[in-house]
Design a protein around this motif. Structure first.
Motif, PDB file in Angstrom:
ATOM      1  N   MET A   1      17.385  39.547  36.364  1.00  0.00           N
ATOM      2  CA  MET A   1      17.660  40.386  35.195  1.00  0.00           C
ATOM      3  C   MET A   1      17.568  41.862  35.580  1.00  0.00           C
ATOM      4  O   MET A   1      16.619  42.277  36.241  1.00  0.00           O
ATOM      5  CB  MET A   1      16.650  40.117  34.070  1.00  0.00           C
ATOM      6  CG  MET A   1      16.756  41.112  32.913  1.00  0.00           C
ATOM      7  SD  MET A   1      15.238  41.309  31.985  1.00  0.00           S
ATOM      8  CE  MET A   1      15.251  39.786  31.076  1.00  0.00           C
ATOM      9  N   ARG A   2      18.530  42.630  35.111  1.00  0.00           N
ATOM     10  CA  ARG A   2      18.471  44.085  35.269  1.00  0.00           C
ATOM     11  C   ARG A   2      18.007  44.676  33.934  1.00  0.00           C
ATOM     12  O   ARG A   2      18.688  44.535  32.918  1.00  0.00           O
ATOM     13  CB  ARG A   2      19.834  44.642  35.641  1.00  0.00           C
ATOM     14  CG  ARG A   2      20.407  44.118  36.958  1.00  0.00           C
ATOM     15  CD  ARG A   2      21.814  44.628  37.172  1.00  0.00           C
ATOM     16  NE  ARG A   2      22.677  44.260  36.058  1.00  0.00           N
ATOM     17  CZ  ARG A   2      23.824  44.887  35.752  1.00  0.00           C
ATOM     18  NH1 ARG A   2      24.237  45.904  36.472  1.00  0.00           N
ATOM     19  NH2 ARG A   2      24.552  44.481  34.725  1.00  0.00           N
ATOM     20  N   LEU A   3      16.844  45.320  33.968  1.00  0.00           N
ATOM     21  CA  LEU A   3      16.233  45.851  32.749  1.00  0.00           C
ATOM     22  C   LEU A   3      16.266  47.369  32.758  1.00  0.00           C
ATOM     23  O   LEU A   3      15.966  48.002  33.773  1.00  0.00           O
ATOM     24  CB  LEU A   3      14.777  45.376  32.660  1.00  0.00           C
ATOM     25  CG  LEU A   3      13.916  46.003  31.554  1.00  0.00           C
ATOM     26  CD1 LEU A   3      14.353  45.511  30.187  1.00  0.00           C
ATOM     27  CD2 LEU A   3      12.439  45.698  31.778  1.00  0.00           C
ATOM     28  N   GLY A   4      16.600  47.945  31.606  1.00  0.00           N
ATOM     29  CA  GLY A   4      16.510  49.390  31.422  1.00  0.00           C
ATOM     30  C   GLY A   4      15.583  49.702  30.266  1.00  0.00           C
ATOM     31  O   GLY A   4      15.657  49.060  29.212  1.00  0.00           O
ATOM     32  N   ALA A   5      14.678  50.682  30.455  1.00  0.00           N
ATOM     33  CA  ALA A   5      13.754  51.108  29.399  1.00  0.00           C
ATOM     34  C   ALA A   5      13.875  52.618  29.248  1.00  0.00           C
ATOM     35  O   ALA A   5      13.944  53.357  30.236  1.00  0.00           O
ATOM     36  CB  ALA A   5      12.319  50.723  29.739  1.00  0.00           C
ATOM     37  N   LEU A   6      13.873  53.095  28.003  1.00  0.00           N
ATOM     38  CA  LEU A   6      14.169  54.499  27.713  1.00  0.00           C
ATOM     39  C   LEU A   6      12.988  55.238  27.118  1.00  0.00           C
ATOM     40  O   LEU A   6      12.338  54.757  26.182  1.00  0.00           O
ATOM     41  CB  LEU A   6      15.340  54.578  26.729  1.00  0.00           C
ATOM     42  CG  LEU A   6      15.736  55.983  26.239  1.00  0.00           C
ATOM     43  CD1 LEU A   6      16.215  56.853  27.392  1.00  0.00           C
ATOM     44  CD2 LEU A   6      16.803  55.894  25.154  1.00  0.00           C
ATOM     45  N   ASP A  35      21.213  44.490  32.024  1.00  0.00           N
ATOM     46  CA  ASP A  35      21.533  43.326  31.202  1.00  0.00           C
ATOM     47  C   ASP A  35      20.808  43.386  29.866  1.00  0.00           C
ATOM     48  O   ASP A  35      21.280  42.848  28.865  1.00  0.00           O
ATOM     49  CB  ASP A  35      21.116  42.041  31.923  1.00  0.00           C
ATOM     50  CG  ASP A  35      21.745  41.915  33.289  1.00  0.00           C
ATOM     51  OD1 ASP A  35      22.987  41.948  33.368  1.00  0.00           O
ATOM     52  OD2 ASP A  35      20.993  41.798  34.284  1.00  0.00           O
ATOM     53  N   LEU A  36      19.625  44.020  29.875  1.00  0.00           N
ATOM     54  CA  LEU A  36      18.791  44.128  28.678  1.00  0.00           C
ATOM     55  C   LEU A  36      18.222  45.544  28.610  1.00  0.00           C
ATOM     56  O   LEU A  36      17.753  46.071  29.621  1.00  0.00           O
ATOM     57  CB  LEU A  36      17.658  43.103  28.715  1.00  0.00           C
ATOM     58  CG  LEU A  36      16.753  42.971  27.478  1.00  0.00           C
ATOM     59  CD1 LEU A  36      16.179  41.562  27.399  1.00  0.00           C
ATOM     60  CD2 LEU A  36      15.604  43.980  27.498  1.00  0.00           C
ATOM     61  N   ALA A 250      14.482  59.958  29.716  1.00  0.00           N
ATOM     62  CA  ALA A 250      15.075  59.339  30.900  1.00  0.00           C
ATOM     63  C   ALA A 250      14.996  57.830  30.798  1.00  0.00           C
ATOM     64  O   ALA A 250      14.068  57.276  30.203  1.00  0.00           O
ATOM     65  CB  ALA A 250      14.355  59.815  32.173  1.00  0.00           C
ATOM     66  N   TRP A 251      15.983  57.168  31.386  1.00  0.00           N
ATOM     67  CA  TRP A 251      15.947  55.727  31.572  1.00  0.00           C
ATOM     68  C   TRP A 251      15.230  55.393  32.873  1.00  0.00           C
ATOM     69  O   TRP A 251      15.314  56.145  33.849  1.00  0.00           O
ATOM     70  CB  TRP A 251      17.364  55.161  31.659  1.00  0.00           C
ATOM     71  CG  TRP A 251      18.112  55.109  30.371  1.00  0.00           C
ATOM     72  CD1 TRP A 251      19.008  56.024  29.903  1.00  0.00           C
ATOM     73  CD2 TRP A 251      18.044  54.069  29.388  1.00  0.00           C
ATOM     74  NE1 TRP A 251      19.508  55.626  28.687  1.00  0.00           N
ATOM     75  CE2 TRP A 251      18.938  54.428  28.341  1.00  0.00           C
ATOM     76  CE3 TRP A 251      17.325  52.882  29.287  1.00  0.00           C
ATOM     77  CZ2 TRP A 251      19.115  53.629  27.216  1.00  0.00           C
ATOM     78  CZ3 TRP A 251      17.502  52.085  28.164  1.00  0.00           C
ATOM     79  CH2 TRP A 251      18.387  52.466  27.142  1.00  0.00           C
ATOM     80  N   VAL A 252      14.532  54.280  32.895  1.00  0.00           N
ATOM     81  CA  VAL A 252      14.079  53.681  34.150  1.00  0.00           C
ATOM     82  C   VAL A 252      14.703  52.294  34.232  1.00  0.00           C
ATOM     83  O   VAL A 252      14.927  51.638  33.206  1.00  0.00           O
ATOM     84  CB  VAL A 252      12.541  53.605  34.252  1.00  0.00           C
ATOM     85  CG1 VAL A 252      11.926  54.990  34.193  1.00  0.00           C
ATOM     86  CG2 VAL A 252      11.949  52.696  33.183  1.00  0.00           C
ATOM     87  N   PHE A 253      14.992  51.860  35.449  1.00  0.00           N
ATOM     88  CA  PHE A 253      15.655  50.582  35.654  1.00  0.00           C
ATOM     89  C   PHE A 253      14.890  49.759  36.686  1.00  0.00           C
ATOM     90  O   PHE A 253      14.312  50.301  37.634  1.00  0.00           O
ATOM     91  CB  PHE A 253      17.093  50.791  36.146  1.00  0.00           C
ATOM     92  CG  PHE A 253      17.974  51.516  35.160  1.00  0.00           C
ATOM     93  CD1 PHE A 253      18.630  50.828  34.158  1.00  0.00           C
ATOM     94  CD2 PHE A 253      18.123  52.894  35.243  1.00  0.00           C
ATOM     95  CE1 PHE A 253      19.433  51.492  33.246  1.00  0.00           C
ATOM     96  CE2 PHE A 253      18.920  53.567  34.343  1.00  0.00           C
ATOM     97  CZ  PHE A 253      19.582  52.871  33.345  1.00  0.00           C
ATOM     98  N   ALA A 254      14.890  48.448  36.483  1.00  0.00           N
ATOM     99  CA  ALA A 254      14.235  47.547  37.430  1.00  0.00           C
ATOM    100  C   ALA A 254      14.957  46.207  37.422  1.00  0.00           C
ATOM    101  O   ALA A 254      15.403  45.730  36.366  1.00  0.00           O
ATOM    102  CB  ALA A 254      12.775  47.349  37.058  1.00  0.00           C
ATOM    103  N   SER A 255      15.080  45.611  38.593  1.00  0.00           N
ATOM    104  CA  SER A 255      15.604  44.252  38.711  1.00  0.00           C
ATOM    105  C   SER A 255      14.408  43.307  38.754  1.00  0.00           C
ATOM    106  O   SER A 255      13.581  43.393  39.672  1.00  0.00           O
ATOM    107  CB  SER A 255      16.446  44.114  39.983  1.00  0.00           C
ATOM    108  OG  SER A 255      17.627  44.886  39.884  1.00  0.00           O
ATOM    109  N   LEU A 256      14.327  42.441  37.772  1.00  0.00           N
ATOM    110  CA  LEU A 256      13.164  41.568  37.610  1.00  0.00           C
ATOM    111  C   LEU A 256      13.579  40.117  37.812  1.00  0.00           C
ATOM    112  O   LEU A 256      14.619  39.684  37.322  1.00  0.00           O
ATOM    113  CB  LEU A 256      12.557  41.747  36.214  1.00  0.00           C
ATOM    114  CG  LEU A 256      12.206  43.185  35.815  1.00  0.00           C
ATOM    115  CD1 LEU A 256      11.616  43.203  34.415  1.00  0.00           C
ATOM    116  CD2 LEU A 256      11.253  43.814  36.816  1.00  0.00           C
ATOM    117  N   ASP A 257      12.728  39.377  38.505  1.00  0.00           N
ATOM    118  CA  ASP A 257      13.022  37.995  38.864  1.00  0.00           C
ATOM    119  C   ASP A 257      11.887  37.100  38.386  1.00  0.00           C
ATOM    120  O   ASP A 257      10.732  37.279  38.794  1.00  0.00           O
ATOM    121  CB  ASP A 257      13.190  37.890  40.380  1.00  0.00           C
ATOM    122  CG  ASP A 257      13.446  36.465  40.857  1.00  0.00           C
ATOM    123  OD1 ASP A 257      13.770  35.592  40.021  1.00  0.00           O
ATOM    124  OD2 ASP A 257      13.320  36.241  42.070  1.00  0.00           O
TER     125      ASP A 257
END
Length: 290
Positions: A1-6, A35-36, A250-257
């Motif tokens: 999953m690719r997650l973005g938080a603002l 993705d989310l 700002a957005w931060v992004f992380a790929s979570l598994d």
């Protein structure tokens, strides 16, 4: 999953259409990379001064409760337009058609279907000034990436709320937050990191930022966006997956598994998830000196 938080900088929309345009612009920035998407608690309250018939926190709350369904429709339309899973923060809404107001966080699928998590623990402001009440108990949400949970701001400061979601299968907890001081932000952030350690899960948070003197509700905001994980093998020593700059939009992004969570629960230096037995801790008693 690719997650973005603002980390959402509070603005001054002059109408529902204006807020919809601001929301759309923020989502458009991040949708190609995620993705989310996760937004902060009460971010939509920036619209309240434009709708309120009476000044002050009570007037802004009443205006947003009245506009709740319309605001929810704007959020739903944005998720559909950008074909994204969206947790757009939270909004005050009437519970079950009654008079009681709850703090409600929707999770919206790209097709527009929605499910909800209500806040369980009320802050003093919500309880004493707004009269916002407790909503539904902790839930989990089915997604293409497995089960996830939402713990709204203050809820993340209570281990049992997140634990109930993790016990039901959640491997990722979303924490939309709204804090007006550094103390408040760090209470939530430190709690989020603790929940990630004790449950061996991911916890993502998004907060409001900026000064908004035109708003009685969101007049001061202090926060950032971040994602935390277990401080164990396969993760950063401090558990930080990614963390944005304080008080900067700002957005931060992380790929979570989810697989990484299963691995650390089985092979980590410690097994917090397993060793939390679920049994009630015995009452503490006085220890005797001899």
């Amino acid at each position: 999953m690719r997650l973005g938080a603002l980390a959402w900088e509070v603005g001054r929309p002059l109408s529902l259409a204006d807020f919809a345009a601001r929301l759309d612009a923020r989502i458009a920035e991040a949708a190609p990379r995620a993705d989310l998407l996760l937004l902060p608690e009460y971010a939509c309250m920036e619209l309240a001064p434009a709708l309120a018939r009476e000044a002050g926190c009570a007037g802004e709350l009443a205006a947003m409760v009245e506009a709740g369904e319309a605001v929810l429709a704007v959020m739903r339309a944005a998720a559909q337009r950008h074909s994204i899973w969206l947790q757009p923060g939270s909004l005050p809404m009437r519970a079950g058609g009654g008079r009681e107001v709850v703090n409600r966080a929707p999770l919206i699928r790209p097709d527009g279907a929605m499910a909800f998590q209500d806040k369980w623990h009320m802050t003093r402001f919500e309880a004493e000034q707004w009269g916002v009440g407790r909503g539904h108990a902790p839930a989990v949400f089915e997604t293409p990436w497995g089960l996830i949970g939402v713990s709204i701001c203050y809820d993340a400061e209570f281990p049992d709320h997140v634990r109930a979601q993790v016990a039901a299968g959640a491997w990722l907890i979303l924490v939309p937050s709204c804090t007006d001081t550094a103390h408040g932000f760090f209470r939530v952030a430190i709690s989020a990191r603790a929940r990630a350690v004790e449950n061996q899960c991911f916890v993502a948070m998004a907060g409001t930022t900026g000064a908004a003197p035109w708003s009685a509700t969101l007049d001061e905001n202090c926060g950032a966006a971040a994602v935390y994980g277990p401080a164990d093998r396969g993760f950063a020593a401090d558990g930080v997956v990614v963390q944005g700059e304080m008080d900067a939009r700002a957005w931060v992004f992380a790929s979570l598994d989810e697989g990484a969570i299963h691995t650390v629960r089985a092979e980590g230096q410690v097994r917090n998830h397993r060793d939390w037995s679920g049994a009630a801790m015995p009452r503490a008693v006085a220890a005797g000196f001899a």
